[in-house]
Design a protein around this motif. Structure first.
Motif, PDB file in Angstrom:
ATOM      1  N   LYS A 186       0.977  -1.427   0.312  1.00 16.87           N
ATOM      2  CA  LYS A 186      -0.416   0.106  -0.085  1.00 16.87           C
ATOM      3  C   LYS A 186       1.081   1.534   0.061  1.00 16.87           C
ATOM      4  O   LYS A 186       1.983   1.403   1.050  1.00 16.87           O
ATOM      5  N   CYS A 187       0.871   1.929  -1.046  1.00 18.55           N
ATOM      6  CA  CYS A 187       0.441   3.714  -1.085  1.00 18.55           C
ATOM      7  C   CYS A 187       0.910   4.209   0.540  1.00 18.55           C
ATOM      8  O   CYS A 187      -0.443   3.926   0.596  1.00 18.55           O
ATOM      9  N   TYR A 188       1.705   5.357   0.708  1.00 16.41           N
ATOM     10  CA  TYR A 188       1.341   5.868   1.882  1.00 16.41           C
ATOM     11  C   TYR A 188       0.533   6.983   1.776  1.00 16.41           C
ATOM     12  O   TYR A 188      -0.580   7.024   2.856  1.00 16.41           O
ATOM     13  N   GLY A 227      -7.938  -1.143 -14.425  1.00 15.20           N
ATOM     14  CA  GLY A 227      -8.075  -0.432 -13.303  1.00 15.20           C
ATOM     15  C   GLY A 227      -7.316  -1.008 -11.602  1.00 15.20           C
ATOM     16  O   GLY A 227      -8.232  -2.340 -11.658  1.00 15.20           O
ATOM     17  N   GLY A 228      -7.485  -0.116 -10.948  1.00 13.94           N
ATOM     18  CA  GLY A 228      -6.992  -0.191  -9.828  1.00 13.94           C
ATOM     19  C   GLY A 228      -6.452   0.028  -8.646  1.00 13.94           C
ATOM     20  O   GLY A 228      -6.613   1.313  -9.039  1.00 13.94           O
ATOM     21  N   GLY A 229      -5.775   0.165  -7.849  1.00 12.15           N
ATOM     22  CA  GLY A 229      -5.112  -1.679  -7.563  1.00 12.15           C
ATOM     23  C   GLY A 229      -4.335  -1.390  -8.324  1.00 12.15           C
ATOM     24  O   GLY A 229      -3.073  -0.535  -8.841  1.00 12.15           O
ATOM     25  N   THR A 230      -3.841  -2.394  -9.667  1.00 15.13           N
ATOM     26  CA  THR A 230      -2.387  -2.682  -9.947  1.00 15.13           C
ATOM     27  C   THR A 230      -2.808  -3.773 -10.943  1.00 15.13           C
ATOM     28  O   THR A 230      -2.378  -5.041 -10.004  1.00 15.13           O
TER      29      THR A 230
HETATM   30  S1  SF4 Z   1      -3.370   1.483  -6.250  1.00 16.02           S
HETATM   31 FE1  SF4 Z   1      -1.627   3.251  -6.569  1.00 16.02          FE
HETATM   32  S2  SF4 Z   1      -1.403   4.533  -5.222  1.00 16.02           S
HETATM   33 FE2  SF4 Z   1      -3.014   2.757  -4.049  1.00 16.02          FE
HETATM   34  S3  SF4 Z   1      -1.180   1.383  -3.128  1.00 16.02           S
HETATM   35 FE3  SF4 Z   1      -1.553   0.940  -5.396  1.00 16.02          FE
HETATM   36  S4  SF4 Z   1       0.346   1.492  -6.246  1.00 16.02           S
HETATM   37 FE4  SF4 Z   1      -0.381   2.894  -4.444  1.00 16.02          FE
END
Ligand code: SF4
Length: 388
Positions: free
Chosen positions: A22-24, A67-70
């Motif tokens: 998870k990005c901060y 889309g996402g997520g990844t």
């Molecule tokens: S959806 Fe995008 S911004 Fe959010 S945790 Fe995943 S890579 Fe990071």
């Protein structure tokens, strides 16, 4: 003689709620999971798609967006399975005009994956870069470096992708105008076809909220409003110098490379959102899927249990959406389309709102209707409130 009924256009969005970590700053519906869960999810997504077989008969698919997520965290085979399932269930008039986008994280791609993406018909790539400075990427909790991104971009190009979008972010903690400008210029030097730039928003429930939220210890490290505005203005200046045209508040593109999928949200085309927490808009109604992964996986094909919110839009809701979504686009809203859709002139319905916004120079008259001025873009949320 059999009469041919013309089908309505629709876009398909597939939500892939998985990330490496998870990005901060992220409040999207996404989390790291194991391989088994990913596979169960793919099967559930397919079940949901099959459940729309009847509904889709009235539509023709124009765009597909992973889309996402990844989404690139799925194997190429899993992504292909989902795509083939959509193509089996839905109708496409002309496969060569179908826009298929996949959002990718630079850390999750390799040459083999690019090759399969090409073979399966993906023709648009959206890459999350955010910054060209490794210390900023680290601060954001991104899993890739700038070098990873450059490698990924080159691989995409050499695999034949001619339509690539890059996401960047401004207003990061301690970010200077020079650092942000450098990111924009490095991105422009690569000549992608599309660039999206968003300001960082500190959302409740994220790790950043605990550090940079209102009253928190590091709040002072966020750029003030005037620096944020400067960054915002710089985006337009630099991107225009490099030949990008702003077509929506945060989106810029080379000629004919606007995102067709995202544009369809702003102009009110129907869309079907598949997957965890995904939102849909069709038959004049909005739907929202459950945000609980276990419930989704178990009940993907059962709309009674999967859909947690359904709202039939009134005529007033539809007119309101037409205005505040349409005005996000730089070309603005069309008076003729409004009259055709709703049987009234836009000035009849929104007489006072339009007059007041014109007077405040937040809107201007275009040949076709009305659009936001530069000042209107700066305070767009205030403008949109007039139509809600
Ligand atoms: S959806 Fe995008 S911004 Fe959010 S945790 Fe995943 S890579 Fe990071």
């Amino acid at each position: 003689m059999e009469r041919k009924i013309s089908k309505q256009p629709i876009g398909i969005y597939i939500h892939v709620p998985f990330c490496v970590r998870k990005c901060y700053y992220c409040d999207f519906l996404s989390a790291p999971v194991d391989e088994r869960t990913k596979e169960q999810y793919v099967q559930a997504v397919k079940e949901e798609i099959y459940s729309y077989q009847e509904n889709l008969k009235a539509y023709q698919i124009q765009t597909i967006y992973f889309g996402g997520g990844t989404p690139s965290l799925l194997t190429a085979a899993q992504l292909q399975e989902i795509l083939f399932c959509i193509l089996e269930v839905g109708e496409i008039q002309d496969p060569s005009s179908l826009e298929i986008t996949v959002e990718v994280n630079p850390k999750t791609m390799d040459c083999k994956k690019w090759k399969v993406y090409r073979e399966m018909g993906v023709n648009r790539i959206s890459m999350g870069l955010q910054s060209s400075h490794d210390e900023e990427l680290k601060l954001l909790g991104r899993v890739h470096s700038y070098d990873d991104f450059c490698r990924c971009f080159e691989e995409a190009r050499s695999s034949g992708f001619q339509n690539i979008s890059i996401d960047v972010m401004s207003a990061l903690p301690n970010q200077t105008l020079e650092q942000y400008t450098e990111t924009l210029e490095r991105v422009c030097a690569l000549q992608p076809e599309h660039i999206s730039s968003y300001s960082l928003i500190i959302e409740e429930g994220t790790a950043f909220w605990e550090q940079y939220g209102p009253g928190k210890s590091l709040e002072q490290q966020l750029p003030g409003e005037s620096l944020e505005r400067e960054m915002y203005k710089k985006t337009k200046t630099i991107l225009e110098e490099y030949g990008y045209r702003r077509y929506e508040i945060s989106n810029y593109a080379k000629k004919n490379f606007e995102s067709r999928h995202n544009t369809s949200y702003w102009i009110g085309t129907s869309y079907l959102g598949i997957g965890l927490g995904a939102a849909s808009y069709f038959d004049k109604s909005r739907y929202e899927n459950t945000r609980d992964l276990a419930t989704y996986i178990t009940h993907a094909a059962n709309s009674e249990k999967r859909v947690v919110h359904k709202e039939v839009l009134t005529r007033e809701d539809q007119m309101s959406e037409f205005m505040f979504l349409g005005l996000r686009c730089m070309k603005g809203i069309s008076r003729k389309t409004f009259a055709q859709k709703f049987g009234h002139e836009v000035e009849e319905v929104y007489k006072n709102e339009i007059a007041s916004l014109l007077e405040k120079k937040l809107l201007y008259c275009t040949e076709a209707g009305y659009a936001l001025t530069d000042y209107g873009i700066d305070v767009s949320n205030y403008v949109f409130m007039h139509f809600v």
